[in-house]
Design a protein around this motif. Sequence first.
Motif, PDB file in Angstrom:
ATOM      1  N   UNK A   1       0.799  -1.233   0.000  1.00 45.83           N
ATOM      2  CA  UNK A   1       0.000   0.000   0.000  1.00 45.83           C
ATOM      3  C   UNK A   1       0.825   1.272   0.000  1.00 45.83           C
ATOM      4  N   UNK A   2       2.035   1.231   0.520  1.00 42.72           N
ATOM      5  CA  UNK A   2       2.827   2.460   0.662  1.00 42.72           C
ATOM      6  C   UNK A   2       4.042   2.464  -0.257  1.00 42.72           C
ATOM      7  N   UNK A   3       4.801   1.379  -0.256  1.00 43.05           N
ATOM      8  CA  UNK A   3       6.047   1.346  -1.027  1.00 43.05           C
ATOM      9  C   UNK A   3       5.791   1.539  -2.520  1.00 43.05           C
ATOM     10  N   UNK A   4       4.896   0.713  -3.087  1.00 44.72           N
ATOM     11  CA  UNK A   4       4.656   0.806  -4.525  1.00 44.72           C
ATOM     12  C   UNK A   4       3.938   2.101  -4.901  1.00 44.72           C
ATOM     13  N   UNK A   5       3.186   2.660  -3.967  1.00 44.79           N
ATOM     14  CA  UNK A   5       2.541   3.953  -4.221  1.00 44.79           C
ATOM     15  C   UNK A   5       3.581   5.038  -4.454  1.00 44.79           C
ATOM     16  N   UNK A   6       4.721   4.937  -3.782  1.00 38.74           N
ATOM     17  CA  UNK A   6       5.769   5.961  -3.875  1.00 38.74           C
ATOM     18  C   UNK A   6       6.739   5.734  -5.031  1.00 38.74           C
ATOM     19  N   UNK A   7       6.556   4.680  -5.796  1.00 31.46           N
ATOM     20  CA  UNK A   7       7.478   4.420  -6.893  1.00 31.46           C
ATOM     21  C   UNK A   7       7.426   5.544  -7.929  1.00 31.46           C
ATOM     22  N   UNK A   8       8.568   5.947  -8.483  1.00 30.02           N
ATOM     23  CA  UNK A   8       8.583   7.049  -9.456  1.00 30.02           C
ATOM     24  C   UNK A   8       8.042   6.610 -10.817  1.00 30.02           C
ATOM     25  N   UNK A   9       7.861   7.585 -11.684  1.00 23.65           N
ATOM     26  CA  UNK A   9       7.417   7.303 -13.058  1.00 23.65           C
ATOM     27  C   UNK A   9       8.549   6.601 -13.803  1.00 23.65           C
ATOM     28  N   UNK A  10       8.246   5.492 -14.449  1.00 20.18           N
ATOM     29  CA  UNK A  10       9.262   4.808 -15.244  1.00 20.18           C
ATOM     30  C   UNK A  10       9.531   5.575 -16.530  1.00 20.18           C
ATOM     31  N   UNK A  11      10.766   5.454 -17.034  1.00 18.42           N
ATOM     32  CA  UNK A  11      11.187   6.246 -18.200  1.00 18.42           C
ATOM     33  C   UNK A  11      10.332   5.982 -19.432  1.00 18.42           C
ATOM     34  N   UNK A  12       9.867   4.743 -19.577  1.00 17.15           N
ATOM     35  CA  UNK A  12       9.153   4.383 -20.806  1.00 17.15           C
ATOM     36  C   UNK A  12       7.641   4.551 -20.703  1.00 17.15           C
ATOM     37  N   UNK A  13       7.163   5.113 -19.612  1.00 15.43           N
ATOM     38  CA  UNK A  13       5.716   5.117 -19.379  1.00 15.43           C
ATOM     39  C   UNK A  13       4.968   6.020 -20.355  1.00 15.43           C
TER      40      UNK A  13
ATOM     41  N   UNK B   1      13.247  -9.760  -1.759  1.00 14.91           N
ATOM     42  CA  UNK B   1      13.696  -9.827  -3.145  1.00 14.91           C
ATOM     43  C   UNK B   1      12.563  -9.534  -4.119  1.00 14.91           C
ATOM     44  N   UNK B   2      11.375 -10.084  -3.833  1.00 16.94           N
ATOM     45  CA  UNK B   2      10.233  -9.886  -4.726  1.00 16.94           C
ATOM     46  C   UNK B   2       9.830  -8.413  -4.778  1.00 16.94           C
ATOM     47  N   UNK B   3       9.914  -7.734  -3.657  1.00 12.66           N
ATOM     48  CA  UNK B   3       9.583  -6.305  -3.616  1.00 12.66           C
ATOM     49  C   UNK B   3      10.438  -5.526  -4.602  1.00 12.66           C
ATOM     50  N   UNK B   4      11.722  -5.809  -4.619  1.00  9.70           N
ATOM     51  CA  UNK B   4      12.628  -5.072  -5.502  1.00  9.70           C
ATOM     52  C   UNK B   4      12.561  -5.575  -6.939  1.00  9.70           C
ATOM     53  N   UNK B   5      12.287  -6.855  -7.131  1.00 10.08           N
ATOM     54  CA  UNK B   5      12.151  -7.384  -8.496  1.00 10.08           C
ATOM     55  C   UNK B   5      10.924  -6.814  -9.188  1.00 10.08           C
ATOM     56  N   UNK B   6       9.859  -6.587  -8.428  1.00 10.30           N
ATOM     57  CA  UNK B   6       8.601  -6.121  -9.014  1.00 10.30           C
ATOM     58  C   UNK B   6       8.504  -4.604  -9.121  1.00 10.30           C
ATOM     59  N   UNK B   7       9.603  -3.914  -8.900  1.00  6.73           N
ATOM     60  CA  UNK B   7       9.587  -2.467  -9.095  1.00  6.73           C
ATOM     61  C   UNK B   7       9.399  -2.118 -10.564  1.00  6.73           C
TER      62      UNK B   7
ATOM     63  N   UNK C   1      15.425  -4.340 -15.663  1.00  2.00           N
ATOM     64  CA  UNK C   1      16.040  -5.224 -14.677  1.00  2.00           C
ATOM     65  C   UNK C   1      16.580  -4.448 -13.479  1.00  2.00           C
ATOM     66  N   UNK C   2      17.140  -5.199 -12.528  1.00  2.00           N
ATOM     67  CA  UNK C   2      17.554  -4.638 -11.243  1.00  2.00           C
ATOM     68  C   UNK C   2      18.623  -3.566 -11.399  1.00  2.00           C
ATOM     69  N   UNK C   3      19.477  -3.705 -12.410  1.00  2.00           N
ATOM     70  CA  UNK C   3      20.540  -2.727 -12.631  1.00  2.00           C
ATOM     71  C   UNK C   3      19.948  -1.334 -12.849  1.00  2.00           C
ATOM     72  N   UNK C   4      18.782  -1.282 -13.495  1.00  2.00           N
ATOM     73  CA  UNK C   4      18.111  -0.004 -13.744  1.00  2.00           C
ATOM     74  C   UNK C   4      17.254   0.417 -12.554  1.00  2.00           C
ATOM     75  N   UNK C   5      16.490  -0.525 -12.003  1.00  2.00           N
ATOM     76  CA  UNK C   5      15.525  -0.157 -10.956  1.00  2.00           C
ATOM     77  C   UNK C   5      16.192   0.220  -9.636  1.00  2.00           C
ATOM     78  N   UNK C   6      17.435  -0.216  -9.412  1.00  2.00           N
ATOM     79  CA  UNK C   6      18.115   0.132  -8.168  1.00  2.00           C
ATOM     80  C   UNK C   6      18.330   1.641  -8.071  1.00  2.00           C
TER      81      UNK C   6
ATOM     82  N   UNK D   1      16.027   3.825  -9.096  1.00  2.00           N
ATOM     83  CA  UNK D   1      14.754   4.507  -8.891  1.00  2.00           C
ATOM     84  C   UNK D   1      14.747   5.182  -7.525  1.00  2.00           C
ATOM     85  N   UNK D   2      14.300   6.413  -7.481  1.00  2.00           N
ATOM     86  CA  UNK D   2      14.317   7.168  -6.226  1.00  2.00           C
ATOM     87  C   UNK D   2      13.016   6.935  -5.467  1.00  2.00           C
ATOM     88  N   UNK D   3      13.107   6.121  -4.438  1.00  2.00           N
ATOM     89  CA  UNK D   3      11.980   5.859  -3.542  1.00  2.00           C
ATOM     90  C   UNK D   3      12.546   5.838  -2.127  1.00  2.00           C
ATOM     91  N   UNK D   4      12.200   6.832  -1.333  1.00  2.00           N
ATOM     92  CA  UNK D   4      12.780   6.962   0.004  1.00  2.00           C
ATOM     93  C   UNK D   4      12.403   5.815   0.925  1.00  2.00           C
TER      94      UNK D   4
END
Length: 392
Positions: free
Chosen positions: A227-239, A302-308, A313-318, A320-323
């Motif tokens: 409810x909170x973590x994924x809500x704060x995810x930034x806009x992806x570059x390709x969106x 691991x699933x939390x970070x994989x599903x960002x 892939x993880x090299x890019x999503x790591x 992503x700015x999410x406090x």
Amino acid sequence: MILIVHGFDPGQRNSHVHKLNYVYETLPRHNIAQVIKQFYEARIDVKLLTGDYAETAVNICKQTGIKAYMKHVTGDQVLLMKEEELKNTVEAVSLFVRMFPEAKQQVINALKSNGYIVAMTGDGVNDAPALKASDIGIALGKKGTEMAKQAADLIITDDDLGKVVEAIRQGRKIFSNLKKAIRYIISIHIPIILTAAVPVLLGWKYPHIFTPIHIIFLELIMGPTCSIFFEREPVEDNIMVLPPRKRSISLFEQDELLISIVQGLIITIGVLWLYHFSMNNGASFYHTRTLVYTTLVISNIFLTFANRSFTENFVKTIHYKNRLAPWILLISILFLAVIYFVPLIQSIFGLSTITLTDFLLCTGVAFIAVFWFEIYKTNLYKPEQPVIRKRW
């Protein structure tokens, strides 16, 4: 999807139509060419409806960057067309001239009949019927008449159509993050349910591996993540280069739900393998429970970070700015430390002391069970060629 934009020339009404989810009406402003370009980049096809003559309309298209303006249809022609003919015309034609309220409304209705979600911007009294007929009516705040504002669903207070681009970006972000949260919650609940159910159904030596307190604390970790973590995810570059969704498409498209289920099943296989391995090698009930529970908690991290992202892939999503990202990791680690090293808590959870070797084993199983998806995203994922074509 179709976006329609209306505009004004000095002393006379114009209309601009964009193909996508909306119908908009606005004055040609200094930034309109950039805005139109951004609509096209977002796969929003643009049409122009104007009350002017064709020569003026063509000039507006050239100035604003609206494409496919060489062929046009007049308002009188629109009113004379039968329903099927008009539905075909609005697909093929991008410029409509000498338009008046009834003609605008019919064009909007035809677009909606073709499955588009139509949003329109307008500011005049005679735009009100079309604003009302559109899926999303957007009025101009400064130059808009009171009737146009009342007919609209949204009002652009500064008359800047660029705000619509940002609204689309934020809307896509919200929808994308909602899907991430739902797919995450589906994936992580599958191993919890099956790890509790399979040993009982198969009559394993330690069938009741979980008690209510284990499930409750897993949910306390998963709930805020969803409810909170994924809500704060930034806009992806390709969106803003993804195609718009059609009216007929449900929440999940093609193989999205299938992939989330497979993620959960592979985590289940890893957890049950470790469960069976520990049980058959003489480990005690409490030690087996410790390994299983630890693997589930680490798999959740691991699933939390994989599903960002389901495309990067993880090299890019790591990056992503999410406090909340470090807090999710820190809280999970602290939770594991408390249940292992605080005797009272360890006793309440019915766990045994875990060795470094066991912890690395749990981490390794969780890593393999989750991060296969990173390889899939990097090498195998092709959005234009989904595993299955069915829309859920």
